[in-house]
Motif scaffolding. Structure first.
Motif, PDB file in Angstrom:
ATOM      1  N   ASP A   1      -4.524   4.022   6.784  1.00  0.00           N
ATOM      2  CA  ASP A   1      -4.881   2.631   6.498  1.00  0.00           C
ATOM      3  C   ASP A   1      -6.146   2.503   5.652  1.00  0.00           C
ATOM      4  OD1 ASP A   1      -2.668   1.712   7.865  1.00  0.00           O
ATOM      5  OD2 ASP A   1      -3.742   1.543   9.772  1.00  0.00           O
ATOM      6  N   GLN A   2      -7.013   3.532   5.685  1.00  0.00           N
ATOM      7  CA  GLN A   2      -8.229   3.533   4.864  1.00  0.00           C
ATOM      8  C   GLN A   2      -7.992   4.245   3.531  1.00  0.00           C
ATOM      9  OE1 GLN A   2      -8.424   4.428   8.299  1.00  0.00           O
ATOM     10  NE2 GLN A   2      -8.947   2.289   8.662  1.00  0.00           N
ATOM     11  N   ASN A   3      -6.728   4.524   3.216  1.00  0.00           N
ATOM     12  CA  ASN A   3      -6.315   5.183   1.983  1.00  0.00           C
ATOM     13  C   ASN A   3      -6.822   6.627   1.878  1.00  0.00           C
ATOM     14  OD1 ASN A   3      -4.633   4.891  -0.251  1.00  0.00           O
ATOM     15  ND2 ASN A   3      -6.366   4.568  -1.620  1.00  0.00           N
TER      16      ASN A   3
ATOM     17  N   THR B   1      -5.735  17.835   6.524  1.00  0.00           N
ATOM     18  CA  THR B   1      -5.984  16.457   6.937  1.00  0.00           C
ATOM     19  C   THR B   1      -7.096  15.839   6.097  1.00  0.00           C
ATOM     20  OG1 THR B   1      -7.662  16.996   8.574  1.00  0.00           O
ATOM     21  CG2 THR B   1      -5.361  17.042   9.305  1.00  0.00           C
ATOM     22  N   LYS B   2      -7.277  14.564   6.277  1.00  0.00           N
ATOM     23  CA  LYS B   2      -8.352  13.843   5.583  1.00  0.00           C
ATOM     24  C   LYS B   2      -9.722  14.375   5.973  1.00  0.00           C
ATOM     25  CE  LYS B   2      -8.253  10.224   9.070  1.00  0.00           C
ATOM     26  NZ  LYS B   2      -9.523  10.154   9.705  1.00  0.00           N
TER      27      LYS B   2
ATOM     28  N   LYS C   1       0.847  -1.202   0.000  1.00  0.00           N
ATOM     29  CA  LYS C   1       0.000   0.000   0.000  1.00  0.00           C
ATOM     30  C   LYS C   1       0.876   1.244   0.000  1.00  0.00           C
ATOM     31  CE  LYS C   1      -4.015  -1.749   2.501  1.00  0.00           C
ATOM     32  NZ  LYS C   1      -4.898  -1.506   3.654  1.00  0.00           N
ATOM     33  N   ILE C   2       0.486   2.225  -0.796  1.00  0.00           N
ATOM     34  CA  ILE C   2       1.207   3.495  -0.795  1.00  0.00           C
ATOM     35  C   ILE C   2       0.895   4.225   0.502  1.00  0.00           C
ATOM     36  CG2 ILE C   2       1.387   5.768  -1.876  1.00  0.00           C
ATOM     37  CD1 ILE C   2       1.086   4.482  -4.553  1.00  0.00           C
ATOM     38  N   LYS C   3       1.945   4.603   1.234  1.00  0.00           N
ATOM     39  CA  LYS C   3       1.805   5.333   2.496  1.00  0.00           C
ATOM     40  C   LYS C   3       2.128   6.808   2.332  1.00  0.00           C
ATOM     41  CE  LYS C   3       0.588   2.009   5.194  1.00  0.00           C
ATOM     42  NZ  LYS C   3      -0.652   2.036   5.947  1.00  0.00           N
ATOM     43  N   ALA C   4       3.028   7.129   1.387  1.00  0.00           N
ATOM     44  CA  ALA C   4       3.409   8.527   1.196  1.00  0.00           C
ATOM     45  C   ALA C   4       3.953   8.733  -0.208  1.00  0.00           C
ATOM     46  CB  ALA C   4       4.455   8.938   2.216  1.00  0.00           C
ATOM     47  N   ILE C   5       3.715   9.944  -0.719  1.00  0.00           N
ATOM     48  CA  ILE C   5       4.289  10.368  -1.994  1.00  0.00           C
ATOM     49  C   ILE C   5       4.933  11.728  -1.763  1.00  0.00           C
ATOM     50  CG2 ILE C   5       3.857  10.993  -4.400  1.00  0.00           C
ATOM     51  CD1 ILE C   5       1.371   9.174  -4.291  1.00  0.00           C
TER      52      ILE C   5
END
Length: 184
Positions: free
Chosen positions: A91-93, A122-123, A57-61
């Motif tokens: 974790d929920q993308n 933030t999300k 899973k991508i965690k950071a770009i």
């Protein structure tokens, strides 16, 4: 007489050879440093688009036009002279973003110094605007003593300082000098 002279020459050559052999050290790091000034970066990276993954899973770009690598210094760091755009995924993308005009990452302390038009969203759409912000990567903690504006829900909070975890669950604007509630 010639034999004694020949033996003396052999002894001198042997003594010099043994002395040279035992005086040699493994100075590979010293040899590698030859010609490299400690004031200059050891490396320069341009047009960075770094993706960090964990368990597929991508965690950071991390996107940045330029990074200077000063890992050749005793207190090593990386400098992003033309800013960064960092996207973080939970974790929920769900995505949170960090934008700054300039950044330094201190490798030994895992401290990140963000400067110039720092914006963290933030999300949940909470947004922090700051001139300068520090991020402790080990403790996952954000802090500054510079002027900030924090938008959470319908409130815009202005103050001189900020202290929070990375999810803004414990966000605190310090020295509040104004709260504006926006009606939608």
């Amino acid at each position: 007489m010639k034999i004694v002279q020949h033996i003396n020459i052999i002894c001198m050559v042997t003594v010099i050879s043994v002395t040279m052999f035992f005086s040699c050290k493994n100075n590979l790091k010293d040899v590698q440093k030859i010609g490299i000034s400690e004031n200059e970066p050891i490396g320069v990276a341009e047009n960075i688009n770094l993706k960090y993954t964990d368990s597929g899973k991508i965690k950071a770009i991390l996107i940045s036009p330029k990074m200077l690598d000063f890992s050749n210094r005793e207190f090593s760091f990386n400098e992003f002279t033309e800013g960064i755009n960092l996207e973080l995924f939970d974790d929920q993308n769900q995505k949170s973003t960090v934008i700054a005009d300039y950044a330094m990452v201190y490798n030994d302390t895992d401290l990140m110094d963000l400067q110039g038009n720092v914006v963290i969203t933030t999300k949940d759409n909470d947004t922090l605007f700051a001139e300068q912000l520090f991020y402790d990567q080990k403790k996952e903690w954000l802090f500054t003593n510079k002027p900030v504006t924090f938008r959470t829900g319908l409130d815009l909070i202005h103050g001189n300082g900020f202290d929070s975890d990375t999810k803004f669950t414990n966000a605190e604007v310090l020295e509040i000098n104004g709260i504006i509630t926006v009606n939608e």
